[in-house]
Design an enzyme around this catalytic site. Sequence first.
Site, PDB file in Angstrom:
ATOM      1  N   ASP A   1     -30.884  24.830   7.248  1.00 32.44           N
ATOM      2  CA  ASP A   1     -30.063  24.366   8.372  1.00 32.44           C
ATOM      3  C   ASP A   1     -30.393  25.218   9.607  1.00 32.44           C
ATOM      4  O   ASP A   1     -30.343  26.448   9.543  1.00 32.44           O
ATOM      5  CB  ASP A   1     -28.582  24.541   7.968  1.00 32.44           C
ATOM      6  CG  ASP A   1     -27.622  23.968   8.976  1.00 32.44           C
ATOM      7  OD1 ASP A   1     -27.967  22.973   9.639  1.00 32.44           O
ATOM      8  OD2 ASP A   1     -26.494  24.511   9.089  1.00 32.44           O
TER       9      ASP A   1
ATOM     10  N   LYS B   1     -13.482  22.387  18.763  1.00 35.49           N
ATOM     11  CA  LYS B   1     -14.436  21.390  19.235  1.00 35.49           C
ATOM     12  C   LYS B   1     -13.987  20.679  20.504  1.00 35.49           C
ATOM     13  O   LYS B   1     -14.810  20.200  21.263  1.00 35.49           O
ATOM     14  CB  LYS B   1     -14.692  20.362  18.138  1.00 35.49           C
ATOM     15  CG  LYS B   1     -15.282  20.983  16.860  1.00 35.49           C
ATOM     16  CD  LYS B   1     -15.703  19.912  15.894  1.00 35.49           C
ATOM     17  CE  LYS B   1     -16.058  20.485  14.532  1.00 35.49           C
ATOM     18  NZ  LYS B   1     -17.185  21.418  14.563  1.00 35.49           N
TER      19      LYS B   1
ATOM     20  N   ARG C   1     -11.658  37.422  -9.211  1.00 30.71           N
ATOM     21  CA  ARG C   1     -11.670  36.121  -9.896  1.00 30.71           C
ATOM     22  C   ARG C   1     -10.323  35.414  -9.767  1.00 30.71           C
ATOM     23  O   ARG C   1     -10.269  34.185  -9.774  1.00 30.71           O
ATOM     24  CB  ARG C   1     -12.020  36.316 -11.381  1.00 30.71           C
ATOM     25  CG  ARG C   1     -13.441  36.799 -11.568  1.00 30.71           C
ATOM     26  CD  ARG C   1     -13.696  37.248 -12.979  1.00 30.71           C
ATOM     27  NE  ARG C   1     -12.837  38.376 -13.349  1.00 30.71           N
ATOM     28  CZ  ARG C   1     -12.960  39.065 -14.485  1.00 30.71           C
ATOM     29  NH1 ARG C   1     -13.875  38.746 -15.351  1.00 30.71           N
ATOM     30  NH2 ARG C   1     -12.145  40.074 -14.738  1.00 30.71           N
TER      31      ARG C   1
ATOM     32  N   SER D   1     -17.225  18.887  11.231  1.00 33.10           N
ATOM     33  CA  SER D   1     -15.992  19.248  10.513  1.00 33.10           C
ATOM     34  C   SER D   1     -14.774  18.640  11.205  1.00 33.10           C
ATOM     35  O   SER D   1     -14.758  18.480  12.430  1.00 33.10           O
ATOM     36  CB  SER D   1     -15.844  20.772  10.456  1.00 33.10           C
ATOM     37  OG  SER D   1     -16.592  21.296   9.370  1.00 33.10           O
TER      38      SER D   1
END
Length: 308
Positions: A83, A183, A280, A213
């Site tokens: 990318d 954006k 975890r 997005s």
Amino acid sequence: MPLVEPKEMFDAAYAGRYAVGAFNVNNMEIVQGIMRAASGEKSPVILQVSAGALKYAGLPYIMKLVKAAISEDSAVPVVVHLDHGLGFDMCRDCIDGGFTSVMIDGSHLPYEENVALTQKVVEYAHGKNIWVEAELGKLAGIEEHVQSAGHLYTDPDQAVDFVRKTGCDSLAVAIGTSHGAYKFKGEEKLDFERLETIRGKLPEYPLVLHGASSVPQDFVALCNKYGGKVGGAKGVPEDMLRKAVTMGVCKINVDTDIRLALTASIRQFMAEQPEQFDPRSYMTPAREAVKNMVTHKIRDVLGSSGKA
Ligand code: G3H
Ligand code: 13P
Ligand code: ZN
């Protein structure tokens, strides 16, 4: 299924008027979250790796993660894509390292330099049957190497000239999207007329939407509720993405929504279970949050469920 090159994926997407999601990967949990979603939805998928991801994880690690992902699930076609490749050397290294697709991003260069750089990458990549995405026009926002204050929308005639001169296989177009979580200041707007003109001048040619997005407000709210400061974040509304897909955009890039899903989940977990410190314990729900977000995207926005 081995890693594939995108041609068949994009031909089918164009014909079927759906898009393939290109999701940015940086670590194991993100790869697993995306792959579990794609597998569950029987959807083709693109795992894409930015220069920042290469720096963070290293090319050998990323490739091993991708290979582990496809050996765990052999049923869906997977492309591994660079990318925003920064230059020829990075593209060459990724091609030699096993990527099946690369993007050379010369969008910040003067036109003729973008053409020359893209030509050079195409020549090398096509010699090895590897796909090349290029970019014309500028997205506002911040990328690793490009900081652009404003948009420079893709000129349709220049796009035709660029594709003809460079031989690139797909083209990222600037129609008002931008990278990151901020954006739009006011109303969300994309230049669909421009997209339609480009589409008309390059029929059946694979067009790509970066900065796609949606910045789901529930993730933003969760981040902010649990100590984050993500103020005024706004993304591309999902119905606009669906419209772009019906107009023949066949690759949709998503990174920010992954970051938001992951971070919202971790923030919530940390706040609610402050006694926990086993990674975890919080990475398990975070990985699940990525999976759920990508599943929604594939099913309800891209329309690629069942297309594997
Ligand atoms: O287009 C930009 C992608 O979101 C990658 O971002 O360079 O921070 O990895 P990054
Ligand atoms: P977003 O920042 O909108 O997720 O865009 C990602 C992208 O275009 C990666 O190339
Ligand atoms: Zn991008």
